[in-house]
Design a protein around this motif. Sequence first.
Motif, PDB file in Angstrom:
ATOM      1  N   ARG A  14      -3.080 -64.881 -90.319  1.00  0.00           N
ATOM      2  CA  ARG A  14      -2.349 -64.477 -89.125  1.00  0.00           C
ATOM      3  C   ARG A  14      -3.311 -63.720 -88.218  1.00  0.00           C
ATOM      4  O   ARG A  14      -4.207 -64.310 -87.667  1.00  0.00           O
ATOM      5  N   ASN A  15      -3.184 -62.409 -88.078  1.00  0.00           N
ATOM      6  CA  ASN A  15      -3.938 -61.675 -87.066  1.00  0.00           C
ATOM      7  C   ASN A  15      -5.096 -60.865 -87.637  1.00  0.00           C
ATOM      8  O   ASN A  15      -4.994 -60.288 -88.718  1.00  0.00           O
ATOM      9  N   LEU A  16      -6.163 -60.806 -86.854  1.00  0.00           N
ATOM     10  CA  LEU A  16      -7.341 -60.003 -87.165  1.00  0.00           C
ATOM     11  C   LEU A  16      -7.453 -58.909 -86.112  1.00  0.00           C
ATOM     12  O   LEU A  16      -7.465 -59.195 -84.914  1.00  0.00           O
ATOM     13  N   THR A  17      -7.527 -57.665 -86.585  1.00  0.00           N
ATOM     14  CA  THR A  17      -7.754 -56.539 -85.692  1.00  0.00           C
ATOM     15  C   THR A  17      -9.021 -55.834 -86.145  1.00  0.00           C
ATOM     16  O   THR A  17      -9.122 -55.426 -87.298  1.00  0.00           O
ATOM     17  N   ILE A  18      -9.992 -55.752 -85.252  1.00  0.00           N
ATOM     18  CA  ILE A  18     -11.192 -54.963 -85.514  1.00  0.00           C
ATOM     19  C   ILE A  18     -11.013 -53.694 -84.680  1.00  0.00           C
ATOM     20  O   ILE A  18     -11.322 -53.672 -83.487  1.00  0.00           O
ATOM     21  N   SER A  19     -10.440 -52.679 -85.309  1.00  0.00           N
ATOM     22  CA  SER A  19     -10.106 -51.449 -84.597  1.00  0.00           C
ATOM     23  C   SER A  19     -11.327 -50.587 -84.356  1.00  0.00           C
ATOM     24  O   SER A  19     -11.408 -49.864 -83.370  1.00  0.00           O
ATOM     25  N   ASN A  20     -12.269 -50.651 -85.284  1.00  0.00           N
ATOM     26  CA  ASN A  20     -13.409 -49.750 -85.266  1.00  0.00           C
ATOM     27  C   ASN A  20     -14.519 -50.358 -86.107  1.00  0.00           C
ATOM     28  O   ASN A  20     -14.264 -51.182 -86.971  1.00  0.00           O
ATOM     29  N   GLY A  21     -15.744 -49.940 -85.881  1.00  0.00           N
ATOM     30  CA  GLY A  21     -16.846 -50.374 -86.727  1.00  0.00           C
ATOM     31  C   GLY A  21     -17.285 -51.795 -86.453  1.00  0.00           C
ATOM     32  O   GLY A  21     -16.920 -52.408 -85.453  1.00  0.00           O
ATOM     33  N   ASN A  22     -18.062 -52.331 -87.384  1.00  0.00           N
ATOM     34  CA  ASN A  22     -18.679 -53.640 -87.249  1.00  0.00           C
ATOM     35  C   ASN A  22     -18.311 -54.519 -88.434  1.00  0.00           C
ATOM     36  O   ASN A  22     -18.552 -54.143 -89.580  1.00  0.00           O
ATOM     37  N   LEU A  23     -17.727 -55.670 -88.175  1.00  0.00           N
ATOM     38  CA  LEU A  23     -17.478 -56.684 -89.190  1.00  0.00           C
ATOM     39  C   LEU A  23     -18.727 -57.555 -89.249  1.00  0.00           C
ATOM     40  O   LEU A  23     -19.062 -58.242 -88.282  1.00  0.00           O
ATOM     41  N   ILE A  24     -19.447 -57.493 -90.380  1.00  0.00           N
ATOM     42  CA  ILE A  24     -20.714 -58.210 -90.526  1.00  0.00           C
ATOM     43  C   ILE A  24     -20.466 -59.498 -91.308  1.00  0.00           C
ATOM     44  O   ILE A  24     -20.191 -59.467 -92.507  1.00  0.00           O
ATOM     45  N   LEU A  25     -20.553 -60.633 -90.605  1.00  0.00           N
ATOM     46  CA  LEU A  25     -20.287 -61.930 -91.219  1.00  0.00           C
ATOM     47  C   LEU A  25     -21.553 -62.612 -91.717  1.00  0.00           C
ATOM     48  O   LEU A  25     -21.494 -63.428 -92.633  1.00  0.00           O
ATOM     49  N   GLY A  26     -22.701 -62.350 -91.109  1.00  0.00           N
ATOM     50  CA  GLY A  26     -23.929 -63.040 -91.501  1.00  0.00           C
ATOM     51  C   GLY A  26     -23.771 -64.529 -91.285  1.00  0.00           C
ATOM     52  O   GLY A  26     -23.388 -64.987 -90.219  1.00  0.00           O
ATOM     53  N   SER A  27     -24.027 -65.330 -92.314  1.00  0.00           N
ATOM     54  CA  SER A  27     -23.889 -66.787 -92.222  1.00  0.00           C
ATOM     55  C   SER A  27     -22.500 -67.254 -92.650  1.00  0.00           C
ATOM     56  O   SER A  27     -22.264 -68.450 -92.793  1.00  0.00           O
ATOM     57  N   ASN A  28     -21.575 -66.333 -92.839  1.00  0.00           N
ATOM     58  CA  ASN A  28     -20.220 -66.674 -93.298  1.00  0.00           C
ATOM     59  C   ASN A  28     -19.280 -66.914 -92.124  1.00  0.00           C
ATOM     60  O   ASN A  28     -19.403 -66.313 -91.076  1.00  0.00           O
ATOM     61  N   ARG A  29     -18.322 -67.803 -92.349  1.00  0.00           N
ATOM     62  CA  ARG A  29     -17.356 -68.192 -91.326  1.00  0.00           C
ATOM     63  C   ARG A  29     -16.005 -67.575 -91.647  1.00  0.00           C
ATOM     64  O   ARG A  29     -15.498 -67.676 -92.757  1.00  0.00           O
ATOM     65  N   LEU A  30     -15.402 -66.934 -90.640  1.00  0.00           N
ATOM     66  CA  LEU A  30     -14.041 -66.424 -90.731  1.00  0.00           C
ATOM     67  C   LEU A  30     -13.156 -67.403 -89.967  1.00  0.00           C
ATOM     68  O   LEU A  30     -13.335 -67.584 -88.762  1.00  0.00           O
ATOM     69  N   THR A  31     -12.229 -68.039 -90.670  1.00  0.00           N
ATOM     70  CA  THR A  31     -11.271 -68.944 -90.040  1.00  0.00           C
ATOM     71  C   THR A  31     -10.026 -68.126 -89.714  1.00  0.00           C
ATOM     72  O   THR A  31      -9.394 -67.568 -90.603  1.00  0.00           O
ATOM     73  N   LEU A  32      -9.697 -68.048 -88.427  1.00  0.00           N
ATOM     74  CA  LEU A  32      -8.579 -67.233 -87.961  1.00  0.00           C
ATOM     75  C   LEU A  32      -7.465 -68.138 -87.467  1.00  0.00           C
ATOM     76  O   LEU A  32      -7.676 -68.961 -86.575  1.00  0.00           O
ATOM     77  N   LEU A  33      -6.267 -67.967 -88.029  1.00  0.00           N
ATOM     78  CA  LEU A  33      -5.123 -68.793 -87.653  1.00  0.00           C
ATOM     79  C   LEU A  33      -4.203 -68.108 -86.656  1.00  0.00           C
ATOM     80  O   LEU A  33      -3.297 -68.735 -86.115  1.00  0.00           O
ATOM     81  N   GLY A  34      -4.428 -66.822 -86.400  1.00  0.00           N
ATOM     82  CA  GLY A  34      -3.613 -66.058 -85.452  1.00  0.00           C
ATOM     83  C   GLY A  34      -4.467 -65.511 -84.332  1.00  0.00           C
ATOM     84  O   GLY A  34      -5.407 -66.146 -83.875  1.00  0.00           O
ATOM     85  N   ASN A  35      -4.134 -64.297 -83.908  1.00  0.00           N
ATOM     86  CA  ASN A  35      -4.786 -63.667 -82.762  1.00  0.00           C
ATOM     87  C   ASN A  35      -5.850 -62.681 -83.209  1.00  0.00           C
ATOM     88  O   ASN A  35      -5.842 -62.220 -84.348  1.00  0.00           O
ATOM     89  N   ILE A  36      -6.736 -62.334 -82.267  1.00  0.00           N
ATOM     90  CA  ILE A  36      -7.768 -61.340 -82.537  1.00  0.00           C
ATOM     91  C   ILE A  36      -7.715 -60.244 -81.480  1.00  0.00           C
ATOM     92  O   ILE A  36      -7.624 -60.532 -80.283  1.00  0.00           O
ATOM     93  N   ILE A  37      -7.731 -59.001 -81.951  1.00  0.00           N
ATOM     94  CA  ILE A  37      -7.949 -57.830 -81.099  1.00  0.00           C
ATOM     95  C   ILE A  37      -9.240 -57.202 -81.601  1.00  0.00           C
ATOM     96  O   ILE A  37      -9.319 -56.778 -82.752  1.00  0.00           O
ATOM     97  N   ASN A  38     -10.242 -57.151 -80.745  1.00  0.00           N
ATOM     98  CA  ASN A  38     -11.551 -56.635 -81.140  1.00  0.00           C
ATOM     99  C   ASN A  38     -11.922 -55.430 -80.278  1.00  0.00           C
ATOM    100  O   ASN A  38     -12.334 -55.585 -79.136  1.00  0.00           O
TER     101      ASN A  38
END
Length: 186
Positions: free
Chosen positions: A115-139
């Motif tokens: 569903r939803n991804l919220t990055i409220s604070n800080g850093n989400l470090i993905l590197g070579s990894n893929r995040l599949t998002l099916l909902g909304n993003i607040i960054n």
Amino acid sequence: QSYRMDANITLNNLTVTGKTDAPVQDATLSLMISPLVLNGSLSLANASSFLNSNNINVSIKGNFNNNGTYTYGTNLTTFNGGIQSITGTSLTSFYDLDVLSLTSLTVNNNFTVNRNLTISNGNLILGSNRLTLLGNIINNGSYTDNNSTGGIALSGNSQQQVSGTGSFGLLDLNNINGARLYSDIN
């Protein structure tokens, strides 16, 4: 073995360990009523280790080492510590995910937010990894990736919303209904 837990106080670390030697015996921990709030780390030790959230929210200030099965249901999983990581051999996915880390959350595998991804604070470090998002993003923080195979793929079935004042890495639109930007992307 099946275990049920209702902790109405903050816990430090939680480890679920099933027996992997013959005869194999699963250990399944199911949350009952209260949200699970950890000041430390969550570990699902092996393939016989299960955590069923029963749609109850989970908050982690430490790391999440997943070598078992995390059943999220329709809950919100929040990472709200300092320097945090998601590790382990199992694919770890989420329903709603809030990255509220003071510094960073690093992941070691591809994963899905259903569903939803919220990055409220800080850093989400993905590197070579893929995040599949099916909902909304607040960054309102940032996410970084290798700008090639990593990043966030907007892959929902209806138009997705992208908002926030944070810094964006690779953002891949894989949705026939498109996405709507509610703020500038940096």
